[in-house]
Scaffold this motif. Sequence first.
Motif, short mmCIF file in Angstrom:
data_model
loop_
_atom_site.label_atom_id
_atom_site.label_comp_id
_atom_site.label_asym_id
_atom_site.label_seq_id
_atom_site.Cartn_x
_atom_site.Cartn_y
_atom_site.Cartn_z
N HIS A 3 -12.94 -18.53 24.21
CA HIS A 3 -14.39 -18.65 23.99
C HIS A 3 -14.80 -20.08 23.63
O HIS A 3 -15.97 -20.43 23.71
N GLU B 87 -7.10 -15.62 29.84
CA GLU B 87 -7.86 -16.07 28.68
C GLU B 87 -7.70 -15.07 27.56
O GLU B 87 -7.91 -13.87 27.75
N THR C 268 -8.98 -14.12 23.65
CA THR C 268 -9.99 -14.37 22.63
C THR C 268 -10.24 -13.10 21.83
O THR C 268 -10.15 -12.01 22.37
N PRO D 140 -15.16 -12.73 22.30
CA PRO D 140 -15.71 -13.14 23.59
C PRO D 140 -17.22 -13.32 23.53
O PRO D 140 -17.91 -12.60 22.83
N ARG E 287 -19.71 -12.90 26.08
CA ARG E 287 -19.91 -12.43 27.45
C ARG E 287 -21.23 -12.89 28.04
O ARG E 287 -21.39 -12.91 29.25
N SER F 193 -16.41 -12.51 31.77
CA SER F 193 -15.00 -12.44 32.14
C SER F 193 -14.65 -11.02 32.54
O SER F 193 -15.37 -10.07 32.21
N ASN F 194 -13.54 -10.88 33.21
CA ASN F 194 -12.97 -9.56 33.48
C ASN F 194 -12.11 -9.20 32.29
O ASN F 194 -11.05 -9.79 32.09
N VAL F 195 -12.56 -8.26 31.50
CA VAL F 195 -11.82 -7.85 30.31
C VAL F 195 -10.73 -6.88 30.73
O VAL F 195 -11.01 -5.81 31.26
N SER G 74 -9.33 -4.36 25.53
CA SER G 74 -10.17 -4.60 24.36
C SER G 74 -9.77 -3.61 23.27
O SER G 74 -9.54 -2.44 23.56
#
Length: 125
Positions: free
Chosen positions: A12, A33, A35, A38, A40, A45-47, A50
């Motif tokens: 981030h 990535e 973080t 995030p 968003r 981003s493509n998570v 989580s």
Amino acid sequence: MRHPFVIVDEAHNQGTPLAFETLARLEPSVILELTATPDRSRQPSNVLFSVGASALQAADMIKMPLGLVRRVNWQDALRDAIACLNKLQKKAEEERRETGDYFVLSCYSRQNAKTLNGRRLSRKR
């Protein structure tokens, strides 16, 4: 390495033109990535995964309690933070002597003031 697999921690914080230029020069095959916070709205981003804090706590993955302490005077806050960090450092050193395990200690400070001497402060983005 021709097209490296790049891992960006605290992603981030990496949304600057210089960061993107640097990554482009590396010509990575993949960028992963990481973080915990995030943003968003500014960096979609493509998570892939989580997890919430309560799930981490339930899985005993949060090892130390977090404490939020407010002080009116910033000097008091800084003094108390340094004293707490020194106390934790002593405990970490004892743990290392006894078990060989070690901890990396960090101290974070955040200022929430909106005015200084009657003048409104704003953060540049």
